[in-house]
Design an enzyme around this catalytic site. Structure first.
Site, short mmCIF file in Angstrom:
data_model
loop_
_atom_site.label_atom_id
_atom_site.label_comp_id
_atom_site.label_asym_id
_atom_site.label_seq_id
_atom_site.Cartn_x
_atom_site.Cartn_y
_atom_site.Cartn_z
N CYS A 107 47.86 40.80 37.98
CA CYS A 107 47.44 40.62 39.38
C CYS A 107 47.93 39.34 40.04
O CYS A 107 48.63 39.39 41.05
CB CYS A 107 45.92 40.68 39.46
SG CYS A 107 45.28 42.31 39.13
C1 UDX Z 1 42.36 38.73 38.04
C2 UDX Z 1 41.17 38.47 38.99
O1 UDX Z 1 40.27 37.54 38.39
C3 UDX Z 1 40.47 39.77 39.35
O2 UDX Z 1 39.44 39.51 40.29
C4 UDX Z 1 41.51 40.70 39.94
O3 UDX Z 1 40.97 41.88 40.39
C5 UDX Z 1 42.62 40.96 38.94
O4 UDX Z 1 43.21 39.70 38.60
P1 UDX Z 1 42.73 39.09 35.43
O5 UDX Z 1 44.18 39.07 35.77
O6 UDX Z 1 42.22 40.16 34.54
O7 UDX Z 1 41.85 39.17 36.78
O8 UDX Z 1 42.39 37.69 34.71
P2 UDX Z 1 41.76 36.28 35.11
O9 UDX Z 1 40.64 36.01 34.21
O10 UDX Z 1 41.53 36.14 36.56
O11 UDX Z 1 42.96 35.29 34.69
C6 UDX Z 1 44.26 35.38 35.26
C7 UDX Z 1 45.18 34.32 34.68
O12 UDX Z 1 44.80 33.02 35.09
C8 UDX Z 1 45.22 34.28 33.14
O13 UDX Z 1 46.55 34.10 32.71
C9 UDX Z 1 44.37 33.09 32.79
O14 UDX Z 1 44.75 32.50 31.56
C10 UDX Z 1 44.68 32.16 33.97
N1 UDX Z 1 43.61 31.19 34.23
C11 UDX Z 1 42.38 31.62 34.63
C12 UDX Z 1 43.87 29.82 34.14
O15 UDX Z 1 44.99 29.41 33.79
N2 UDX Z 1 42.86 28.94 34.44
C13 UDX Z 1 41.63 29.35 34.83
O16 UDX Z 1 40.78 28.47 35.09
C14 UDX Z 1 41.37 30.72 34.93
#
Ligand code: UDX
Length: 443
Positions: A273
């Site tokens: 996403c």
């Molecule tokens: C995301 C959105 O959170 C969700 O609402 C949407 O509908 C789909 O995309 P997702 O991709 O499943 O969900 O994962 P998420 O937990 O949001 O993490 C996305 C990325 O950001 C990961 O690679 C994670 O490692 C990274 N991340 C997340 C960080 O680097 N730091 C953070 O503090 C949080």
């Protein structure tokens, strides 16, 4: 009346929508063109890795609340409300590929043509503003020979679930966004959600169709902004001895206007996403005649995080050629086997270009990773096995399993105990005593 629900597409969003409704005793018909996946669903077997979804899926199938069919027509004709949850993948220029959305709208339209009763169509896939009104609606009208807002209804309701907690998020959303073509459509969907969530119904935001579509992009881009922001601060921290970004995140996160979530510094965001949505919002913005410096910067910071991590390895080892680098974590984040836009891909590719030998371990993503890296890297059977005789180790995904590794595990198994914490899972003070420790955002 309890509405019967159909769901087009059985990826994370589609299947969680289907299982969610089925878990509350709605009759649900899911649909996919993939016969193998449909057969698997009908046996109650999940066709991808997602914690917490297998058992509710099996219960839904066993109790006859959920079945999966191969045609959109069968799904639509036997239900009252259809959610479209097909994929909208990225194209090379950042715009989204709408072929699955188009095909679904055509097939649903043809089915509506055979229906006598009112039907509500709800777009759940992430689509750029204007898609529901200008693409989905005309295709539905043309192929059904019916009028939207009169013979059938149309809404756009984005999904905000995270992989790894997908069903939980579906069942406990912070809010529901309903973009409506007309009041009747919006009222119907509002009632459906109110009945579904009953006393746990979150705030419902009702808007027009393009606003709902843009909310999804704005939401994900904002979260990506938080990550790129904290990574920017992390890079500044690295220049100031004694300063650690995790303390900065704590300090600012307690301000309720900021909040602590999505302030984990590291190798940056990946997944199906954030990268796609920020890119698409940038492409939409450009198309509309506004070149956003901010959207470009979010992406640039994200891309640079992996390069900076490789630089750290180079600084420690001087020469990468022939060195054995252990990679702990391959999936784009913990609790998933999804490799889409995983940060392990640029990290490993850059290390391979420099002539390093890679050994990698992930608790669940190795089968998917093999289709990307093939035999260009080696795969370990455990984290300890991965560390054996390595010159350096990089934590790429923050799996719980890696959090349990002690400094001794690194010191005793590696050839040179050089550890780069790319996800900030270790206490620097504790690890620095026994290994050569470096981390994103640690000055
Ligand atoms: C995301 C959105 O959170 C969700 O609402 C949407 O509908 C789909 O995309 P997702 O991709 O499943 O969900 O994962 P998420 O937990 O949001 O993490 C996305 C990325 O950001 C990961 O690679 C994670 O490692 C990274 N991340 C997340 C960080 O680097 N730091 C953070 O503090 C949080």
């Amino acid at each position: 009346m309890t509405e019967r629900i159909s769901v087009i597409g059985i990826g994370f969003v589609g299947l969680c929508t289907a299982v969610g409704f089925a878990s509350k005793d709605y009759t649900v018909v899911a649909s996919t063109h993939n016969a193998g996946n449909a057969a698997s669903i009908n046996k109650g077997v999940l066709h991808f890795y997602e914690p917490g979804l297998q058992e509710p899926l099996l219960n839904a199938v066993k109790s006859n609340h959920l079945k999966c069919v191969l045609t959109r027509e069968e799904a639509v004709l036997n239900t009252d409300i259809t959610f479209i949850a097909v994929g909208t993948p990225s194209q090379p220029d950042g715009s989204i590929d709408l072929q699955y959305m188009k095909n679904s709208a055509i097939e649903i339209g043809k089915a509506l043509n055979k229906k006598r009763t009112y039907h509500l169509v709800v777009v759940k896939s992430t689509v750029v503003p204007g898609t529901t009104e200008k693409l989905v609606k005309p295709l539905l009208e043309e192929h059904s020979n019916k009028q939207c807002g009169h013979d059938f209804g149309l809404c756009m309701s984005p999904e905000f679930l995270r992989e790894g907690s997908a069903l939980y998020d579906t069942l406990h959303p912070d809010r529901i966004v309903i973009g409506e073509h007309d009041k009747k459509s919006g009222d119907l969907l509002t009632t459906l959600f109110k009945n579904f969530y009953s006393e746990e119904t979150p705030p419902i935001v009702r808007t027009n169709l393009p606003t709902a579509e843009l909310i999804k992009y704005a939401n994900n881009s904002f979260l990506a902004t938080k990550i790129s922001f904290i990574n920017t601060i992390a890079n500044i921290c690295e220049k100031i001895p004694g300063v650690d970004v995790t303390n900065i995140a704590k300090g600012i996160g307690l301000d309720r206007r900021i909040n602590p979530r999505f302030l984990r510094a590291g190798l940056g965001y990946g997944g199906s996403c954030f990268p796609k949505d920020v890119k698409a919002l940038n492409a939409i913005s450009l198309q509309l005649g506004y070149a956003s410096p901010m959207l470009q910067a979010i992406q640039e910071v994200n891309e640079n995080q992996t390069k900076r991590a490789v630089e750290k390895v180079k600084m420690k080892l001087t020469e990468l050629k022939g060195k054995k680098i252990a990679i702990l974590g391959l999936s784009f984040k913990e609790n998933t086997d999804d490799m889409r836009e995983a940060r392990s891909i640029p990290v490993i590719n850059q290390l391979l270009e420099e002539g390093a030998n890679i050994i990698a371990y992930d608790p669940v993503a190795i089968p998917n990773a093999k289709s990307i890296f093939k035999d260009r890297i080696n795969y370990a059977s455990s984290s300890i096995d991965c560390l054996k005789d390595a010159d350096c180790c990089i934590i790429v995904t923050g799996w719980n399993e890696f959090k349990k590794l002690t400094p001794e595990n690194f010191a005793q198994n590696m050839k040179q105990p050089i550890l780069i914490d790319g996800r900030r899972i270790y206490n620097p003070e504790e690890y620095s005593k026994k290994v050569k420790f470096a981390a994103i955002g640690l000055g």
